[in-house]
Design a protein around this motif. Structure first.
Motif, short mmCIF file in Angstrom:
data_model
loop_
_atom_site.label_atom_id
_atom_site.label_comp_id
_atom_site.label_asym_id
_atom_site.label_seq_id
_atom_site.Cartn_x
_atom_site.Cartn_y
_atom_site.Cartn_z
N TRP A 16 0.98 16.75 10.65
CA TRP A 16 1.63 16.01 11.74
C TRP A 16 2.90 15.32 11.28
CZ3 TRP A 16 -3.53 13.41 13.73
CH2 TRP A 16 -4.29 14.40 14.38
N GLY A 17 2.89 14.71 10.10
CA GLY A 17 4.09 14.06 9.60
C GLY A 17 5.21 15.04 9.34
N ALA B 50 0.72 10.88 7.00
CA ALA B 50 1.78 11.41 7.84
C ALA B 50 3.15 10.90 7.38
CB ALA B 50 1.54 11.03 9.30
N SER B 51 3.20 9.64 6.96
CA SER B 51 4.46 9.09 6.46
C SER B 51 4.89 9.77 5.16
CB SER B 51 4.32 7.59 6.23
OG SER B 51 3.97 6.92 7.43
N ASN C 105 0.81 -1.22 0.00
CA ASN C 105 0.00 0.00 0.00
C ASN C 105 0.84 1.27 0.00
OD1 ASN C 105 -2.27 -1.56 0.00
ND2 ASN C 105 -2.85 -1.14 2.11
N PHE C 106 1.86 1.30 0.87
CA PHE C 106 2.65 2.52 0.96
C PHE C 106 3.46 2.75 -0.31
CE2 PHE C 106 6.35 5.03 2.37
CZ PHE C 106 5.68 6.12 2.89
N ALA D 154 -1.42 13.56 -1.85
CA ALA D 154 -1.08 12.46 -0.94
C ALA D 154 -2.34 11.74 -0.48
CB ALA D 154 -0.30 12.99 0.26
N ALA D 155 -3.43 12.49 -0.25
CA ALA D 155 -4.69 11.86 0.13
C ALA D 155 -5.24 11.02 -1.01
CB ALA D 155 -5.70 12.94 0.54
N ILE D 156 -5.17 11.54 -2.23
CA ILE D 156 -5.63 10.77 -3.39
C ILE D 156 -4.81 9.49 -3.55
CG2 ILE D 156 -5.86 10.80 -5.91
CD1 ILE D 156 -6.38 13.81 -5.69
#
Length: 282
Positions: A240-241, A224-225, A135-136, A153-155
């Motif tokens: 946050w990341g 965040a990553s 996934n990542f 990044a959300a997409i």
């Protein structure tokens, strides 16, 4: 029945339903944490008077205190304020990712499980290809292709989770399609699309809600990553990341990492606890 007796009966019914839920203390605490996070994202100005962008040079790298709950960063900015203002971006991005994954994956699983045949074969192979890629890694590939910012990044995070929702929805649709009430609807002359939307979809989507809640927490971690690696919005953003990434360069002042990391971990663990409770609740 009089209005007073009807109101009393309604209150008794509502109380009995709440009692039947039997919310454990850990779940109640998790809901409280999520409520705080949502409040931060909706109205951050109500929780702090400091600016998330402008700092005070004389107050650089101060340790946590009553004046600065999470301390200050290398530019004299209140870290608690930056965490609070970064909540909106983190939460919104995770919601976008979950919506993309649930809608696209749910549609693929719905069509594959209900239509069957060659449609199921083609879509199942597509899902297998997506599941074969971590996934990542898939999120990194997508965000690299479409550009670096938090929305992208959300997409990318949503695209990386499509296969999971598709697999779960397909299995639930196949199970529901074999139910007696679905066969009865076919015998009564119902059209395929009417049965799909009226009977199969509402019953098959029940398992998607706990998965969506769980994926919300996972999306926060993935986004965040990505921000930690520089694939999100650049400074002075306060994702946050990104805050953790900035803080790692100042190891003598560990609160720069601990504070945003603690908020991220608390949020994800709370979401996971709620998801486990939903799976056990009818």
């Amino acid at each position: 029945m009089t209005l007073a007796s009807f109101s009393a009966a309604s209150r008794v019914t509502a109380i009995s339903r709440l009692t039947a839920l039997r919310v454990p203390p850990t779940v109640a605490f998790a809901f409280a944490v999520i409520a705080i996070v949502i409040a931060w994202s909706l109205a951050p100005g109500l929780f702090t008077n400091h600016s998330p962008v402008v700092g005070v040079t004389a107050e650089k790298l101060l340790s946590p205190s009553a004046a600065h709950w999470f301390g200050t960063d290398h530019l004299g900015r209140d870290l608690y304020t930056r965490v609070v203002y970064g909540t909106a971006s983190s939460v919104t991005s995770a919601l976008i990712a979950v919506v993309i994954a649930a809608v696209a994956g749910g549609l693929i699983g719905l069509l594959a499980g209900f239509l069957g045949g060659w449609v199921d074969i083609v879509l199942a192979r597509l899902v297998d290809v997506l599941l074969a890629i971590p996934n990542f890694l898939l999120a990194v590939i997508v965000v690299t292709a479409i550009g670096f910012d938090t929305t992208n990044a959300a997409i990318a995070t949503g695209v990386s989770a499509v296969a999971v929702f598709a697999r779960v929805m397909r299995s639930e649709v196949i199970k529901t399609r074999q139910a007696i009430f679905v066969e009865a609807a076919f015998l009564m002359g119902g059209s395929r699309w009417h049965i799909l939307l009226r009977h199969v979809l509402p019953n098959a989507s029940r398992s998607v809600l706990p998965l969506a809640v769980l994926q919300f927490g996972l999306s926060i971690l993935v986004i965040a990553s990505l921000a930690f690696l520089g694939y999100g919005d650049p400074p002075p953003a306060s994702d946050w990341g990104l805050l953790i990434s900035i803080g790692k360069d100042y190891l003598k002042w560990p609160w720069l990492v601990y504070a945003p990391a603690f908020v991220t971990i608390a949020t994800v663990l709370s979401v996971n606890r709620i998801s486990r409770w939903l799976r056990k609740t009818d």
